[in-house]
Design a protein around this motif. Structure first.
Motif, PDB file in Angstrom:
ATOM      1  N   PRO A  87       0.796  -1.227   0.000  1.00 32.67           N
ATOM      2  CA  PRO A  87       0.000   0.000   0.000  1.00 32.67           C
ATOM      3  C   PRO A  87       0.825   1.272   0.000  1.00 32.67           C
ATOM      4  O   PRO A  87       0.415   2.289  -0.570  1.00 32.67           O
ATOM      5  N   MET A  88       2.031   1.227   0.605  1.00 38.00           N
ATOM      6  CA  MET A  88       2.821   2.446   0.764  1.00 38.00           C
ATOM      7  C   MET A  88       3.829   2.656  -0.355  1.00 38.00           C
ATOM      8  O   MET A  88       4.387   3.750  -0.500  1.00 38.00           O
ATOM      9  N   TRP A  89       4.098   1.597  -1.149  1.00 34.87           N
ATOM     10  CA  TRP A  89       5.124   1.681  -2.193  1.00 34.87           C
ATOM     11  C   TRP A  89       4.560   1.238  -3.534  1.00 34.87           C
ATOM     12  O   TRP A  89       3.767   0.297  -3.597  1.00 34.87           O
ATOM     13  N   PRO A  90       4.973   1.863  -4.626  1.00 38.46           N
ATOM     14  CA  PRO A  90       4.504   1.429  -5.946  1.00 38.46           C
ATOM     15  C   PRO A  90       5.050   0.051  -6.302  1.00 38.46           C
ATOM     16  O   PRO A  90       6.092  -0.379  -5.810  1.00 38.46           O
ATOM     17  N   THR A  91       4.317  -0.640  -7.157  1.00 35.09           N
ATOM     18  CA  THR A  91       4.714  -1.964  -7.639  1.00 35.09           C
ATOM     19  C   THR A  91       4.894  -1.853  -9.150  1.00 35.09           C
ATOM     20  O   THR A  91       3.923  -1.765  -9.892  1.00 35.09           O
ATOM     21  N   LEU A  92       6.139  -1.870  -9.604  1.00 34.71           N
ATOM     22  CA  LEU A  92       6.449  -1.566 -11.005  1.00 34.71           C
ATOM     23  C   LEU A  92       6.839  -2.790 -11.817  1.00 34.71           C
ATOM     24  O   LEU A  92       6.931  -2.708 -13.049  1.00 34.71           O
ATOM     25  N   LYS A  93       7.114  -3.919 -11.173  1.00 36.58           N
ATOM     26  CA  LYS A  93       7.413  -5.185 -11.861  1.00 36.58           C
ATOM     27  C   LYS A  93       8.554  -5.049 -12.872  1.00 36.58           C
ATOM     28  O   LYS A  93       8.548  -5.688 -13.927  1.00 36.58           O
ATOM     29  N   GLY A  94       9.528  -4.212 -12.551  1.00 36.49           N
ATOM     30  CA  GLY A  94      10.684  -4.054 -13.425  1.00 36.49           C
ATOM     31  C   GLY A  94      10.377  -3.380 -14.751  1.00 36.49           C
ATOM     32  O   GLY A  94      11.164  -3.459 -15.688  1.00 36.49           O
ATOM     33  N   SER A  95       9.242  -2.707 -14.859  1.00 30.77           N
ATOM     34  CA  SER A  95       8.787  -2.164 -16.145  1.00 30.77           C
ATOM     35  C   SER A  95       8.632  -0.652 -16.098  1.00 30.77           C
ATOM     36  O   SER A  95       8.244  -0.080 -15.070  1.00 30.77           O
ATOM     37  N   ARG A  96       8.881  -0.024 -17.222  1.00 26.89           N
ATOM     38  CA  ARG A  96       8.635   1.411 -17.370  1.00 26.89           C
ATOM     39  C   ARG A  96       7.202   1.708 -17.810  1.00 26.89           C
ATOM     40  O   ARG A  96       6.827   2.861 -17.987  1.00 26.89           O
ATOM     41  N   THR A  97       6.406   0.667 -18.010  1.00 23.84           N
ATOM     42  CA  THR A  97       5.065   0.859 -18.567  1.00 23.84           C
ATOM     43  C   THR A  97       3.973   0.970 -17.517  1.00 23.84           C
ATOM     44  O   THR A  97       2.827   1.247 -17.850  1.00 23.84           O
ATOM     45  N   ILE A  98       4.303   0.742 -16.241  1.00 20.92           N
ATOM     46  CA  ILE A  98       3.288   0.730 -15.188  1.00 20.92           C
ATOM     47  C   ILE A  98       3.222   2.083 -14.498  1.00 20.92           C
ATOM     48  O   ILE A  98       4.248   2.678 -14.160  1.00 20.92           O
ATOM     49  N   ASP A  99       2.027   2.564 -14.292  1.00 19.58           N
ATOM     50  CA  ASP A  99       1.788   3.790 -13.524  1.00 19.58           C
ATOM     51  C   ASP A  99       1.841   3.417 -12.046  1.00 19.58           C
ATOM     52  O   ASP A  99       0.914   2.808 -11.518  1.00 19.58           O
ATOM     53  N   GLY A 100       2.929   3.759 -11.384  1.00 21.62           N
ATOM     54  CA  GLY A 100       3.114   3.365  -9.987  1.00 21.62           C
ATOM     55  C   GLY A 100       2.002   3.848  -9.080  1.00 21.62           C
ATOM     56  O   GLY A 100       1.598   3.146  -8.149  1.00 21.62           O
ATOM     57  N   ALA A 101       1.463   5.058  -9.350  1.00 23.23           N
ATOM     58  CA  ALA A 101       0.411   5.607  -8.491  1.00 23.23           C
ATOM     59  C   ALA A 101      -0.834   4.721  -8.503  1.00 23.23           C
ATOM     60  O   ALA A 101      -1.556   4.636  -7.504  1.00 23.23           O
ATOM     61  N   SER A 102      -1.066   4.036  -9.611  1.00 27.96           N
ATOM     62  CA  SER A 102      -2.262   3.184  -9.712  1.00 27.96           C
ATOM     63  C   SER A 102      -2.159   1.936  -8.857  1.00 27.96           C
ATOM     64  O   SER A 102      -3.158   1.247  -8.633  1.00 27.96           O
ATOM     65  N   THR A 103      -0.960   1.624  -8.370  1.00 27.46           N
ATOM     66  CA  THR A 103      -0.772   0.408  -7.572  1.00 27.46           C
ATOM     67  C   THR A 103      -0.760   0.679  -6.076  1.00 27.46           C
ATOM     68  O   THR A 103      -0.704  -0.264  -5.279  1.00 27.46           O
TER      69      THR A 103
END
Length: 291
Positions: A87-103
């Motif tokens: 909940p406190m940190w973005p989850t980006l899965k090693g990708s530049r394509t994910i909007d961290g705020a949405s996670t």
């Protein structure tokens, strides 16, 4: 803190916290220092947030001081593979394509279970993009190196978690495994990695790898892997394919009688070409189980 204390298992840390010989803040701060000084050689971590980690550790310390320890892992530092929602940190899965705020403000079943038991999240560990291959490198984070020989890979896709545990930066870590993503880096880095039976550990959102993808523990001892399984296997209604909780005592099972246990083994599954060195090594391992 001495190097010897960094090698303590989660079970040993828990006892030290209960006896007030160590504090969760002291341990978390030392491990974060260890990461800061040495991760440049490994690149096991993609996110460290010292302030948040120490704030969570302080809450755990206060619970111990009040005699109100929370669950099985209160104060225990855990490395979280960056495919699990926190909940406190973005989850980006090693990708530049994910909007961290949405996670943000979301929890995977595994991190929710760990939170119920008072864990201290140390940070997020590296993964190849979307966790799809057996080495850990990504366009976002670059390659992760092996603690035993930084010129070699840590394996993947849970290479960051494996390297962190192997380098004594965390006693416990979360990993995921479809085609070997826990087992490969655990083998490469010399730690315990367990891929549980599908459905034993609730997993959400569903993986694109379907029923091949399982969440599981990565540790330095078998007992710590059992301890994590005790927590991770708790039910979560978001996973419609999760197995009904069986109330398994994983730690207790380590002391059980093995007589009558049967293990099936095939050297090639009837069709695979196996390197002779690998076949001999596996045959030797089979003899250990037989004995």
């Amino acid at each position: 803190m001495s190097e010897e204390l960094r090698t303590l298992s989660a079970l040993e840390l828990k006892k030290a916290f209960e006896r007030r010989e160590l504090s969760p803040v002291e341990v978390a701060a030392d491990l974060l220092d260890h990461v800061q000084h040495h991760d440049h050689a490994l690149n096991a971590w993609c996110l460290i947030d010292r302030e948040t980690t120490l704030e969570i550790a302080k809450a755990s310390e206060q619970r111990y001081l009040k005699g109100e320890a929370q669950g099985l892992l209160d104060g225990i530092p855990v490395a979280v593979k960056d495919v699990f929602l926190t909940p406190m940190w973005p989850t980006l899965k090693g990708s530049r394509t994910i909007d961290g705020a949405s996670t943000l403000n979301k929890r995977s079943p595994a991190t929710a279970a760990l939170e119920r038991h008072g864990y201290v999240p140390l940070g997020k560990t590296t993964t190849p993009e979307f966790g799809w291959k057996g080495v850990t490198d990504s366009p976002l984070c670059g390659p992760t190196n092996n603690p035993w020989d930084p010129s070699k890979t840590a394996g993947g896709s849970s290479g960051g978690s494996a390297a962190a545990v192997s380098a004594c930066m965390a006693p416990l870590a979360l990993g995921t495994d479809a085609g070997g993503s826990i087992r490969i880096p655990a083998g490469f880095c010399g730690i315990v990695g367990h891929k549980p039976t599908f459905g034993e550990v609730p997993h959400w959102p569903a993986s694109p790898f379907g029923s091949l993808a399982h969440a599981g523990p990565m540790t330095r001892t078998v007992a710590d892997a059992a301890l994590m399984m005790q927590v991770l296997s708790e039910t979560d209604p978001r996973d419609s394919q999760a197995a009904p909780q069986r109330g398994t005592d994983y730690l207790g099972a380590l002391e059980g009688d093995l007589s009558g246990l049967r293990i099936a083994y095939s050297n090639n599954l009837g069709y695979v070409d196996v390197d002779p060195d690998i076949e001999r090594a596996c045959a030797a391992a089979v003899e250990v189980f037989r004995d």
